[in-house]
Design a protein around this motif. Structure first.
Motif, PDB file in Angstrom:
ATOM      1  N   ALA A 168      42.758   6.850  54.706  1.00 30.70           N
ATOM      2  CA  ALA A 168      42.054   7.695  55.667  1.00 30.70           C
ATOM      3  C   ALA A 168      41.639   9.038  55.089  1.00 30.70           C
ATOM      4  CB  ALA A 168      42.929   7.905  56.900  1.00 30.70           C
ATOM      5  N   ARG A 169      42.170   9.398  53.922  1.00 23.84           N
ATOM      6  CA  ARG A 169      41.810  10.673  53.307  1.00 23.84           C
ATOM      7  C   ARG A 169      40.636  10.541  52.339  1.00 23.84           C
ATOM      8  NH1 ARG A 169      45.839  14.228  54.566  1.00 23.84           N
ATOM      9  NH2 ARG A 169      47.834  13.323  55.205  1.00 23.84           N
ATOM     10  N   ASP A 170      40.146   9.333  52.164  1.00 22.47           N
ATOM     11  CA  ASP A 170      39.059   9.073  51.226  1.00 22.47           C
ATOM     12  C   ASP A 170      37.759   8.912  52.015  1.00 22.47           C
ATOM     13  OD1 ASP A 170      37.177   7.932  49.483  1.00 22.47           O
ATOM     14  OD2 ASP A 170      38.739   6.964  48.286  1.00 22.47           O
ATOM     15  N   ALA A 171      36.839   9.858  51.872  1.00 28.75           N
ATOM     16  CA  ALA A 171      35.599   9.842  52.641  1.00 28.75           C
ATOM     17  C   ALA A 171      34.779   8.579  52.393  1.00 28.75           C
ATOM     18  CB  ALA A 171      34.761  11.080  52.311  1.00 28.75           C
ATOM     19  N   SER A 172      34.790   8.088  51.168  1.00 30.02           N
ATOM     20  CA  SER A 172      34.001   6.889  50.858  1.00 30.02           C
ATOM     21  C   SER A 172      34.564   5.664  51.573  1.00 30.02           C
ATOM     22  CB  SER A 172      33.969   6.651  49.343  1.00 30.02           C
ATOM     23  OG  SER A 172      35.273   6.389  48.838  1.00 30.02           O
ATOM     24  N   GLU A 173      35.883   5.608  51.761  1.00 23.34           N
ATOM     25  CA  GLU A 173      36.473   4.482  52.481  1.00 23.34           C
ATOM     26  C   GLU A 173      36.231   4.595  53.976  1.00 23.34           C
ATOM     27  OE1 GLU A 173      40.195   2.902  51.619  1.00 23.34           O
ATOM     28  OE2 GLU A 173      40.052   3.165  49.460  1.00 23.34           O
ATOM     29  N   LEU A 174      36.172   5.813  54.505  1.00 23.50           N
ATOM     30  CA  LEU A 174      35.903   5.999  55.929  1.00 23.50           C
ATOM     31  C   LEU A 174      34.505   5.537  56.303  1.00 23.50           C
ATOM     32  CD1 LEU A 174      37.535   9.451  56.765  1.00 23.50           C
ATOM     33  CD2 LEU A 174      38.381   7.170  57.300  1.00 23.50           C
ATOM     34  N   GLU A 175      33.599   5.514  55.333  1.00 23.84           N
ATOM     35  CA  GLU A 175      32.242   5.029  55.606  1.00 23.84           C
ATOM     36  C   GLU A 175      32.247   3.560  56.044  1.00 23.84           C
ATOM     37  OE1 GLU A 175      29.818   5.772  52.232  1.00 23.84           O
ATOM     38  OE2 GLU A 175      29.830   7.962  52.489  1.00 23.84           O
ATOM     39  N   ARG A 176      33.314   2.841  55.732  1.00 26.61           N
ATOM     40  CA  ARG A 176      33.412   1.447  56.150  1.00 26.61           C
ATOM     41  C   ARG A 176      33.507   1.321  57.668  1.00 26.61           C
ATOM     42  NH1 ARG A 176      38.550  -0.412  53.018  1.00 26.61           N
ATOM     43  NH2 ARG A 176      38.085  -2.421  54.025  1.00 26.61           N
ATOM     44  N   LEU A 177      33.866   2.420  58.345  1.00 21.24           N
ATOM     45  CA  LEU A 177      33.976   2.412  59.805  1.00 21.24           C
ATOM     46  C   LEU A 177      32.655   2.770  60.489  1.00 21.24           C
ATOM     47  CD1 LEU A 177      37.436   4.184  60.219  1.00 21.24           C
ATOM     48  CD2 LEU A 177      36.938   1.769  60.615  1.00 21.24           C
ATOM     49  N   SER A 178      31.647   3.123  59.719  1.00 13.53           N
ATOM     50  CA  SER A 178      30.365   3.559  60.287  1.00 13.53           C
ATOM     51  C   SER A 178      29.750   2.550  61.262  1.00 13.53           C
ATOM     52  CB  SER A 178      29.364   3.869  59.169  1.00 13.53           C
ATOM     53  OG  SER A 178      29.806   4.976  58.413  1.00 13.53           O
TER      54      SER A 178
END
Length: 344
Positions: A168-178
């Motif tokens: 959850a601290r990695d912005a690139s991984e959070l993009e998967r929730l877009s």
């Protein structure tokens, strides 16, 4: 927050049709206070009051209302497309609204000791009963050696489940929730304290709410979110973060429970007796699958527990409502008699 359209806020053709030719202005509830509602409109944020006799407890974050711009007073609550409810915490027989008009319920847990099958099944039943798309979000994947194992365990709970394991601290991984919180979409986050909901919320919205460390002995955390609110996501949609739930009691969730435990529901329909309790009855298809190792007896026990809880809570709330209606009718009768006495 400017230059938003009604569509940006989540307004749909269904809401437009319900509003019809009403000249009142639409607004979406962003937070609920004791004496007012804070809402969002294309023109900006507004503070709304309610007509006499109404309570803010009857409204939820995510609701759509119509209001009079001249007075700032709500004139109508539009029908909810989805509504997330639970039995209110404690002994009181009441339902509590958690959020409304949510497209996806993000069930947040973590790749550590917080991962709990029974709790996930409970949240999945809540999502199904609320008509929301369930999404299991597994945080702290970077701290686990086997994050995919947790993801597969979550997905095996129901064919309706999608699950993601991420940092959850990695912005690139959070993009998967877009895809679940893009323009016009609303994602609500639920889960225990300490699983990373605030970190997720911060990353998805660009806000900077403080987070607190979890306890090392049991992987549990402390509350950092204290109330529900609607926030704009960086992907253009909306996020409703909720405080960690110490207690989630289901009510009116029978269909949701059957959906999550569809494997058992389908087996139960094959039993010899329609009133089979799936214990020692002859011709029980459920017990046959347990005996052959195709069904876990613990899963059957969890199914029974949720069914009993839902039936008990639904019945007690219905009884409480009946008592309230009966008491109200009695009060109105007494008042009517007093008015007649004064006339005489």
């Amino acid at each position: 927050m400017t230059n938003l359209t009604l569509s940006d806020l989540g307004w749909s053709a269904r809401f437009r049709a319900e509003a019809g030719d009403d000249t009142a202005a639409p607004a979406r509830i962003a937070s609920v206070a004791r004496d007012r509602l804070e809402a969002l409109t294309p023109s900006g944020a507004v503070s709304l009051t309610l007509p006499g006799g109404q309570s803010t407890g009857d409204y939820a974050v995510g609701d759509w209302v119509l209001f009079d711009p001249a007075t700032g007073r709500v004139t109508r609550l539009l029908e909810r497309q989805t509504a997330i409810r639970r039995k209110a915490a404690g002994r009181e027989a009441k339902r509590q609204l958690i959020a409304a008009n949510v497209d996806t319920l993000g069930i947040v847990t973590s790749c550590n000791a917080d991962f709990n099958i029974a709790r996930l099944e409970r949240y999945l039943a809540l999502a199904e009963a609320s008509n929301c798309l369930p999404l299991v979000i597994l945080t702290k994947a970077d701290e686990s050696e086997t994050p995919d194992d947790y993801r597969r365990k979550a997905e095996r709970l129901s064919p309706l489940v999608s699950a993601l394991a991420l940092n959850a601290r990695d912005a690139s991984e959070l993009e998967r929730l877009s895809p679940w919180c893009g323009t016009g979409q609303t994602l609500a986050l639920v889960g225990s304290s300490g699983v990373g909901k605030t970190t997720l919320s911060n990353g998805l919205t660009g806000r900077g709410d403080a987070t607190r460390d979890i306890r090392e002995d049991d992987a549990k955390g402390r509350h950092t979110t204290t109330s529900r609110a609607l926030h704009r996501t960086l992907a253009g949609g909306w996020l409703i973060d909720t405080p960690g739930m110490r207690e989630l009691q289901l009510t009116d969730a029978a269909e949701g429970i059957d959906s999550v435990f569809s494997d058992i529901s389908e087996l139960a329909a094959q039993c010899r007796f329609s009133d089979c309790r799936h214990e020692t009855e002859p011709g029980c298809a459920v017990q046959a699958d347990i005996a052959e190792g195709r069904l876990d007896s613990d899963r059957l026990a969890r199914w029974r527990k949720l069914q009993r809880e839902d039936a008990r809570n639904s019945e007690s709330i219905a009884e409480a409502r009946a008592r309230d209606k009966g008491f109200g009718k009695m009060v109105r009768s007494v008042k009517a008699l007093k008015r007649l006495d004064r006339r005489d």
